[in-house]
Design a protein around this motif. Sequence first.
Motif, PDB file in Angstrom:
ATOM      1  N   TRP A 192       0.843  -1.190   0.000  1.00 60.17           N
ATOM      2  CA  TRP A 192       0.000   0.000   0.000  1.00 60.17           C
ATOM      3  C   TRP A 192       0.886   1.250   0.000  1.00 60.17           C
ATOM      4  O   TRP A 192       1.932   1.278   0.649  1.00 60.17           O
ATOM      5  CB  TRP A 192      -0.889   0.050   1.234  1.00 60.17           C
ATOM      6  N   VAL A 193       0.428   2.278  -0.703  1.00 55.23           N
ATOM      7  CA  VAL A 193       1.072   3.583  -0.630  1.00 55.23           C
ATOM      8  C   VAL A 193       0.421   4.358   0.514  1.00 55.23           C
ATOM      9  O   VAL A 193      -0.799   4.542   0.537  1.00 55.23           O
ATOM     10  CB  VAL A 193       0.934   4.363  -1.947  1.00 55.23           C
ATOM     11  N   VAL A 194       1.241   4.805   1.457  1.00 55.30           N
ATOM     12  CA  VAL A 194       0.756   5.499   2.648  1.00 55.30           C
ATOM     13  C   VAL A 194       0.902   7.001   2.476  1.00 55.30           C
ATOM     14  O   VAL A 194       1.969   7.497   2.110  1.00 55.30           O
ATOM     15  CB  VAL A 194       1.538   5.044   3.898  1.00 55.30           C
ATOM     16  N   TYR A 195      -0.200   7.724   2.747  1.00 57.53           N
ATOM     17  CA  TYR A 195      -0.211   9.187   2.791  1.00 57.53           C
ATOM     18  C   TYR A 195      -0.548   9.574   4.229  1.00 57.53           C
ATOM     19  O   TYR A 195      -1.634   9.260   4.721  1.00 57.53           O
ATOM     20  CB  TYR A 195      -1.256   9.764   1.846  1.00 57.53           C
ATOM     21  N   LYS A 196       0.375  10.256   4.899  1.00 57.33           N
ATOM     22  CA  LYS A 196       0.180  10.590   6.305  1.00 57.33           C
ATOM     23  C   LYS A 196       0.506  12.059   6.530  1.00 57.33           C
ATOM     24  O   LYS A 196       1.497  12.573   5.995  1.00 57.33           O
ATOM     25  CB  LYS A 196       1.090   9.710   7.171  1.00 57.33           C
ATOM     26  N   THR A 197      -0.322  12.746   7.321  1.00 60.06           N
ATOM     27  CA  THR A 197      -0.097  14.179   7.540  1.00 60.06           C
ATOM     28  C   THR A 197      -0.653  14.597   8.903  1.00 60.06           C
ATOM     29  O   THR A 197      -1.704  14.112   9.336  1.00 60.06           O
ATOM     30  CB  THR A 197      -0.750  15.010   6.417  1.00 60.06           C
ATOM     31  N   PRO A 198       0.038  15.473   9.617  1.00 60.35           N
ATOM     32  CA  PRO A 198      -0.418  15.905  10.943  1.00 60.35           C
ATOM     33  C   PRO A 198      -1.553  16.921  10.857  1.00 60.35           C
ATOM     34  O   PRO A 198      -1.863  17.436   9.783  1.00 60.35           O
ATOM     35  CB  PRO A 198       0.840  16.550  11.537  1.00 60.35           C
ATOM     36  N   ALA A 245      -3.910  12.399  10.095  1.00 60.60           N
ATOM     37  CA  ALA A 245      -4.713  11.592   9.171  1.00 60.60           C
ATOM     38  C   ALA A 245      -3.782  10.659   8.412  1.00 60.60           C
ATOM     39  O   ALA A 245      -2.661  11.048   8.056  1.00 60.60           O
ATOM     40  CB  ALA A 245      -5.475  12.484   8.196  1.00 60.60           C
ATOM     41  N   GLU A 246      -4.244   9.436   8.155  1.00 55.85           N
ATOM     42  CA  GLU A 246      -3.439   8.452   7.439  1.00 55.85           C
ATOM     43  C   GLU A 246      -4.330   7.653   6.494  1.00 55.85           C
ATOM     44  O   GLU A 246      -5.331   7.067   6.918  1.00 55.85           O
ATOM     45  CB  GLU A 246      -2.745   7.519   8.426  1.00 55.85           C
ATOM     46  N   VAL A 247      -3.966   7.646   5.227  1.00 51.87           N
ATOM     47  CA  VAL A 247      -4.763   6.989   4.180  1.00 51.87           C
ATOM     48  C   VAL A 247      -3.846   6.091   3.365  1.00 51.87           C
ATOM     49  O   VAL A 247      -2.755   6.505   2.964  1.00 51.87           O
ATOM     50  CB  VAL A 247      -5.430   8.037   3.257  1.00 51.87           C
ATOM     51  N   TRP A 248      -4.300   4.847   3.099  1.00 51.49           N
ATOM     52  CA  TRP A 248      -3.533   3.885   2.307  1.00 51.49           C
ATOM     53  C   TRP A 248      -4.245   3.617   0.987  1.00 51.49           C
ATOM     54  O   TRP A 248      -5.439   3.312   0.976  1.00 51.49           O
ATOM     55  CB  TRP A 248      -3.385   2.557   3.038  1.00 51.49           C
ATOM     56  N   LEU A 269     -12.698   2.339   9.947  1.00 49.07           N
ATOM     57  CA  LEU A 269     -11.281   2.525   9.679  1.00 49.07           C
ATOM     58  C   LEU A 269     -10.689   1.185   9.242  1.00 49.07           C
ATOM     59  O   LEU A 269     -11.010   0.142   9.810  1.00 49.07           O
ATOM     60  CB  LEU A 269     -10.554   3.023  10.929  1.00 49.07           C
ATOM     61  N   GLY A 270      -9.851   1.220   8.228  1.00 48.05           N
ATOM     62  CA  GLY A 270      -9.240  -0.003   7.734  1.00 48.05           C
ATOM     63  C   GLY A 270     -10.107  -0.803   6.782  1.00 48.05           C
ATOM     64  O   GLY A 270      -9.682  -1.847   6.285  1.00 48.05           O
ATOM     65  N   GLU A 271     -11.322  -0.325   6.500  1.00 47.21           N
ATOM     66  CA  GLU A 271     -12.225  -1.015   5.569  1.00 47.21           C
ATOM     67  C   GLU A 271     -12.029  -0.441   4.168  1.00 47.21           C
ATOM     68  O   GLU A 271     -12.105   0.769   3.954  1.00 47.21           O
ATOM     69  CB  GLU A 271     -13.678  -0.848   6.010  1.00 47.21           C
ATOM     70  N   GLU A 272     -11.804  -1.303   3.214  1.00 51.60           N
ATOM     71  CA  GLU A 272     -11.459  -0.887   1.858  1.00 51.60           C
ATOM     72  C   GLU A 272     -12.679  -0.390   1.080  1.00 51.60           C
ATOM     73  O   GLU A 272     -13.760  -0.954   1.180  1.00 51.60           O
ATOM     74  CB  GLU A 272     -10.834  -2.077   1.132  1.00 51.60           C
ATOM     75  N   VAL A 301      -8.922   4.149   4.864  1.00 53.99           N
ATOM     76  CA  VAL A 301      -8.489   5.193   5.796  1.00 53.99           C
ATOM     77  C   VAL A 301      -8.105   4.505   7.100  1.00 53.99           C
ATOM     78  O   VAL A 301      -8.908   3.770   7.684  1.00 53.99           O
ATOM     79  CB  VAL A 301      -9.596   6.236   6.024  1.00 53.99           C
ATOM     80  N   GLN A 302      -6.894   4.743   7.540  1.00 52.45           N
ATOM     81  CA  GLN A 302      -6.392   4.097   8.746  1.00 52.45           C
ATOM     82  C   GLN A 302      -6.545   4.953   9.996  1.00 52.45           C
ATOM     83  O   GLN A 302      -6.591   4.427  11.110  1.00 52.45           O
ATOM     84  CB  GLN A 302      -4.912   3.743   8.559  1.00 52.45           C
ATOM     85  N   HIS A 303      -6.625   6.272   9.805  1.00 50.18           N
ATOM     86  CA  HIS A 303      -6.712   7.140  10.981  1.00 50.18           C
ATOM     87  C   HIS A 303      -7.204   8.518  10.584  1.00 50.18           C
ATOM     88  O   HIS A 303      -6.851   9.028   9.523  1.00 50.18           O
ATOM     89  CB  HIS A 303      -5.338   7.284  11.643  1.00 50.18           C
TER      90      HIS A 303
END
Length: 339
Positions: A80-86, A323-326, A217-220, A122-124
Amino acid sequence: MRKTALIIVTILVFFSCKNEPRTSLETTSETELITKYPSDVISFMDKWKILLGDGTHVDNLVNYQKDDFFYVLNDGKTDWVVYKTPNAGITSKTSSNTRTELGEKRHWIPEKGGKLTGTLKVQHVSTTGDATAASSYSVVVGQIHSDEGHENEPLKIYYKKFPGHTKGSVFWNYEINTKGDNIGRFDYSTAVWGYDFSVVGSDVSVYPEEPKEGIALGEEFSYEVNVHKGIMYLTFSSNGHKTVTFTKSLIASEFATISDIPQQVLKVYANREKGGGVEREIAYAGEINYFKQGAYNQANPKSTKSEVYGGDIIKQYENGSYAEVWFREATVGNSTIPE
């Protein structure tokens, strides 16, 4: 002589070992050092540039990654490509929200159009915020953005989950291309699964009921945005959920008069200057647009009162202020004839 013989034996053993095949342990160790880049997982990275949550701009994303913001993880089955930002970092000049988000290099007008797809989870989302603020606890995972005029957004795809809930909501917003100045611009929101943008808490820390048909969260889930000859065709799908489709013109306005302003908008923007305007009759016709994709964090200390720990990114990550999105699949290109 004995000492000389020992030296000769030692040299022979060294060269003998050096020429032996590597053990599986040695091979595994070297393999683990190989970096896998987002461009190895999603091949369209050459068509994008990126803005990261720490303010970093990068125009060439082939063989590029940055720890803590844009990188690859494997969940045991898939890369997975992770996009994470505060919640707080360095953002663009036109926004108070941080993002680790792709921006399409190619630009297009709605009449020509284009197509964007994504499969993600979406993971977080931020665990702090003001429940009465519509943007709290949410992240935008796909956009169409104008690059001229008011630079408004004809599409923003959201995921939002209130603290303590298992399921969150997926919805999309259309921002009017305001006639005249842009003070009265507003978003009109449409639910996909769960609630739309207008459903908020009754107090700062009092939340609405958990959505029954929401996404955890974590559901595709997947989306397709197909802008063809000025019409936007949206498709949303997820296992265990009904596939949902929408059609919206980007070249003929539904909000060209005061009487066209929906009740939802009057409710959401009741106490703001923004939200009382109307849209130009031709909406975004002839205006240059482009796609965006990733994690556009909607939590910030200004409008959602989200916690940011003085802007310290490490502390924000440690305390849920991010926020964190895969994404495991995504495409971008020309529009296609709708089925």
